[in-house]
Design a protein around this motif. Structure first.
Motif, mmCIF file in Angstrom:
data_model
loop_
_atom_site.group_PDB
_atom_site.id
_atom_site.type_symbol
_atom_site.label_atom_id
_atom_site.label_comp_id
_atom_site.label_asym_id
_atom_site.label_seq_id
_atom_site.Cartn_x
_atom_site.Cartn_y
_atom_site.Cartn_z
ATOM 1 N N THR A 254 1.066 -4.644 6.318
ATOM 2 C CA THR A 254 0.424 -5.488 5.301
ATOM 3 C C THR A 254 -0.750 -6.258 5.885
ATOM 4 O O THR A 254 -1.825 -6.346 5.275
ATOM 5 C CB THR A 254 1.456 -6.463 4.712
ATOM 6 O OG1 THR A 254 2.545 -5.716 4.148
ATOM 7 C CG2 THR A 254 0.829 -7.327 3.639
ATOM 8 N N GLU A 255 -0.543 -6.829 7.092
ATOM 9 C CA GLU A 255 -1.627 -7.566 7.738
ATOM 10 C C GLU A 255 -2.801 -6.645 8.050
ATOM 11 O O GLU A 255 -3.959 -7.029 7.889
ATOM 12 C CB GLU A 255 -1.110 -8.235 9.014
ATOM 13 C CG GLU A 255 -0.095 -9.341 8.756
ATOM 14 C CD GLU A 255 0.524 -9.839 10.038
ATOM 15 O OE1 GLU A 255 0.201 -9.264 11.113
ATOM 16 O OE2 GLU A 255 1.321 -10.790 9.994
ATOM 17 N N ASP A 256 -2.504 -5.410 8.496
ATOM 18 C CA ASP A 256 -3.567 -4.452 8.797
ATOM 19 C C ASP A 256 -4.324 -4.067 7.524
ATOM 20 O O ASP A 256 -5.560 -3.975 7.524
ATOM 21 C CB ASP A 256 -2.975 -3.213 9.456
ATOM 22 C CG ASP A 256 -4.041 -2.210 9.855
ATOM 23 O OD1 ASP A 256 -4.855 -2.541 10.737
ATOM 24 O OD2 ASP A 256 -4.070 -1.104 9.291
ATOM 25 N N THR A 257 -3.581 -3.866 6.421
ATOM 26 C CA THR A 257 -4.227 -3.532 5.144
ATOM 27 C C THR A 257 -5.115 -4.664 4.671
ATOM 28 O O THR A 257 -6.240 -4.445 4.186
ATOM 29 C CB THR A 257 -3.154 -3.210 4.088
ATOM 30 O OG1 THR A 257 -2.337 -2.121 4.553
ATOM 31 C CG2 THR A 257 -3.788 -2.837 2.768
ATOM 32 N N GLN A 258 -4.630 -5.902 4.809
ATOM 33 C CA GLN A 258 -5.426 -7.049 4.399
ATOM 34 C C GLN A 258 -6.684 -7.175 5.248
ATOM 35 O O GLN A 258 -7.771 -7.485 4.732
ATOM 36 C CB GLN A 258 -4.591 -8.329 4.495
ATOM 37 C CG GLN A 258 -3.454 -8.389 3.486
ATOM 38 C CD GLN A 258 -2.566 -9.602 3.686
ATOM 39 O OE1 GLN A 258 -2.691 -10.318 4.683
ATOM 40 N NE2 GLN A 258 -1.674 -9.843 2.734
ATOM 41 N N ALA A 259 -6.547 -6.919 6.561
ATOM 42 C CA ALA A 259 -7.710 -6.991 7.439
ATOM 43 C C ALA A 259 -8.732 -5.914 7.079
ATOM 44 O O ALA A 259 -9.949 -6.170 7.041
ATOM 45 C CB ALA A 259 -7.278 -6.849 8.893
ATOM 46 N N ARG A 260 -8.234 -4.702 6.800
ATOM 47 C CA ARG A 260 -9.146 -3.617 6.414
ATOM 48 C C ARG A 260 -9.821 -3.921 5.074
ATOM 49 O O ARG A 260 -11.017 -3.644 4.894
ATOM 50 C CB ARG A 260 -8.371 -2.303 6.324
ATOM 51 C CG ARG A 260 -7.908 -1.764 7.675
ATOM 52 C CD ARG A 260 -7.093 -0.496 7.507
ATOM 53 N NE ARG A 260 -6.629 0.001 8.795
ATOM 54 C CZ ARG A 260 -7.312 0.823 9.585
ATOM 55 N NH1 ARG A 260 -8.519 1.235 9.202
ATOM 56 N NH2 ARG A 260 -6.816 1.228 10.729
ATOM 57 N N ALA A 261 -9.060 -4.485 4.146
ATOM 58 C CA ALA A 261 -9.643 -4.831 2.842
ATOM 59 C C ALA A 261 -10.732 -5.893 3.004
ATOM 60 O O ALA A 261 -11.792 -5.834 2.369
ATOM 61 C CB ALA A 261 -8.557 -5.317 1.894
ATOM 62 N N SER A 262 -10.481 -6.864 3.867
ATOM 63 C CA SER A 262 -11.484 -7.909 4.113
ATOM 64 C C SER A 262 -12.734 -7.316 4.746
ATOM 65 O O SER A 262 -13.867 -7.656 4.366
ATOM 66 C CB SER A 262 -10.889 -8.992 5.014
ATOM 67 O OG SER A 262 -11.860 -9.957 5.340
ATOM 68 N N SER A 263 -12.543 -6.403 5.715
ATOM 69 C CA SER A 263 -13.695 -5.755 6.351
ATOM 70 C C SER A 263 -14.468 -4.897 5.361
ATOM 71 O O SER A 263 -15.708 -4.892 5.353
ATOM 72 C CB SER A 263 -13.217 -4.899 7.532
ATOM 73 O OG SER A 263 -14.288 -4.224 8.135
ATOM 74 N N LEU A 264 -13.749 -4.174 4.490
ATOM 75 C CA LEU A 264 -14.399 -3.348 3.481
ATOM 76 C C LEU A 264 -15.205 -4.205 2.518
ATOM 77 O O LEU A 264 -16.342 -3.858 2.150
ATOM 78 C CB LEU A 264 -13.338 -2.544 2.729
ATOM 79 C CG LEU A 264 -13.854 -1.623 1.615
ATOM 80 C CD1 LEU A 264 -14.815 -0.586 2.177
ATOM 81 C CD2 LEU A 264 -12.680 -0.950 0.900
ATOM 82 N N GLN A 265 -14.649 -5.347 2.110
ATOM 83 C CA GLN A 265 -15.361 -6.233 1.191
ATOM 84 C C GLN A 265 -16.616 -6.781 1.854
ATOM 85 O O GLN A 265 -17.670 -6.918 1.221
ATOM 86 C CB GLN A 265 -14.436 -7.373 0.755
ATOM 87 C CG GLN A 265 -15.053 -8.307 -0.269
ATOM 88 C CD GLN A 265 -15.430 -7.582 -1.559
ATOM 89 O OE1 GLN A 265 -14.695 -6.724 -2.033
ATOM 90 N NE2 GLN A 265 -16.583 -7.922 -2.136
#
Length: 383
Positions: A254-265
């Protein structure tokens, strides 16, 4: 292959070999054989010491027990709980529940009993909070000494686990009460011994699932001889360990997904800004104009490079002149200092009127006069 392993494989929908491998990996033991019951009985308890406080007095308590059911009765604050806690202290090697005041008063303790008819006794002196004594296990076996609470607890744990034929059980201890996360623990004599005293008067059940982390299982195994106890504990501990690992992996995912989502945004925002900047630049200039601008920039760069080379040459010349002038200045200052020193020496020594030679003390009148135009002003020494 045992029926237990086959049943596990059948319930899990895997082959027997895989079931065996999984059980071994998680250290789940098979214990379907009914354990042989053991009988622990106490025959005497004796302790003495000195009561301190408002009234100071020596005391000694002695109680002989035989077969049957015994009851300890008396008014409140007469020491009933202290007697039971001292017995528990002897059987465990430690007892934090015994009041500090009563513990300080006690100086000598002796407990006798037998397990399955084999006698044993625990006797120790208690001084400055340190128990020192020995465990006697029979006439044909040597006694085991101890000094300090840690050694006392270790001696009693090894003795009781061996005599009562108890298995070390695996359990689970939560890091925070009410939380699922925790760590696997082992149930040794320190926890088994809680089954000897039922302290919680408000407990709704004595046998079954409670929050005492193994105390109920201890009651079942010690007094009822329930089979599959260690297997059930091993399986529960393994299950909680695996679930905790899965929760950890899920949290990390979940933390990795959130980090990737933040980077994508963030990348999307940068693209938006770049597109807006491109839209504001208007029409791109013609290639001929861009080439002309590049040529003009190159000519300007060449001109600047020539001026820079000239400036560097001028700087080198000025630096060389500065070095020569500085050397001349240093030499002139040295000559000036020498001239000042010579003039000061001449003024000093010229003002002197010696009456004799400073080396041989010959009177000046006896010295030969120097010849020449300066004969009247100088002797043969200074001349």
């Amino acid at each position: 292959m045992s029926n237990f392993t086959e049943a596990v494989a059948r319930r899990a929908g895997v082959d027997v070999a895989e079931a065996v491998a999984v059980l071994q990996h998680h250290r789940v033991r098979e214990s379907g054989v009914l354990p042989r019951p053991h009988r622990l009985a106490l025959t005497s308890i004796e302790f003495s010491g000195t009561k301190a406080g408002k009234f100071t007095d020596d005391f000694r308590f002695s109680w002989r027990l035989s077969d049957g059911l015994w009851c300890l009765a008396g008014d409140n604050l007469k020491g009933k709980s202290t007697v039971l806690e001292v017995i528990w202290w002897c059987l465990r090697g430690k007892n934090k529940r015994l009041q500090d005041t009563a513990r300080r008063w006690i100086s000598h303790v002796r407990l006798e009993g037998h397990i399955d008819g084999e006698p044993f006794s625990v006797e120790f002196q208690h001084k400055d909070g340190v128990p020192t004594g020995r465990l006697e296990t029979g006439k044909t076996t040597p006694s085991i000494g101890f000094a300090g609470e840690a050694e006392f607890a270790s001696v009693m744990s090894q003795f009781m686990m061996d005599r009562l034929n108890l298995e070390i059980l695996r359990g689970w201890h939560s890091d925070v009460k009410g939380e699922e996360d925790g760590k696997a623990t082992v149930t040794d004599w320190a926890l088994f011994s809680h089954a000897l005293i039922c302290r919680n008067r408000n407990a709704e059940v004595l046998l079954g699932e409670t929050s005492e982390n193994g105390s109920v299982v201890s009651l079942l195994q010690m007094f009822i001889g329930l089979p599959w106890t260690s297997t059930r504990r091993d399986a529960e501990t393994a299950l909680k360990t695996v679930r905790q690992q899965q929760r950890g992996e899920k949290r990390r995912a979940t933390e990795d997904t959130q980090a990737r989502a933040s980077s994508l945004q963030q990348l999307k925002d940068e693209i938006t800004v770049a597109e807006a900047a491109l839209a504001n630049t208007g029409a791109a200039p013609a290639l001929e104009d861009q080439a002309l601008a590049i040529e003009q920039a190159a000519a300007h760069v060449a001109s600047c490079a020539g001026r820079h080379a000239t400036a560097v040459q001028v700087q080198l010349t000025v630096q060389q002149n500065y070095t020569e002038l500085h050397q001349t200045l240093v030499e002139d200052r040295k000559r000036l200092r020498d001239m000042k020193e010579n003039m000061a020496a001449k003024r000093h020594f010229g003002a002197l009127a010696p009456t004799c030679c400073p080396r041989c003390t010959t009177p000046v009148a006896d010295l030969a006069q120097a010849r020449g135009d300066q004969a009247a002003d100088h002797c043969s020494v200074c001349g």
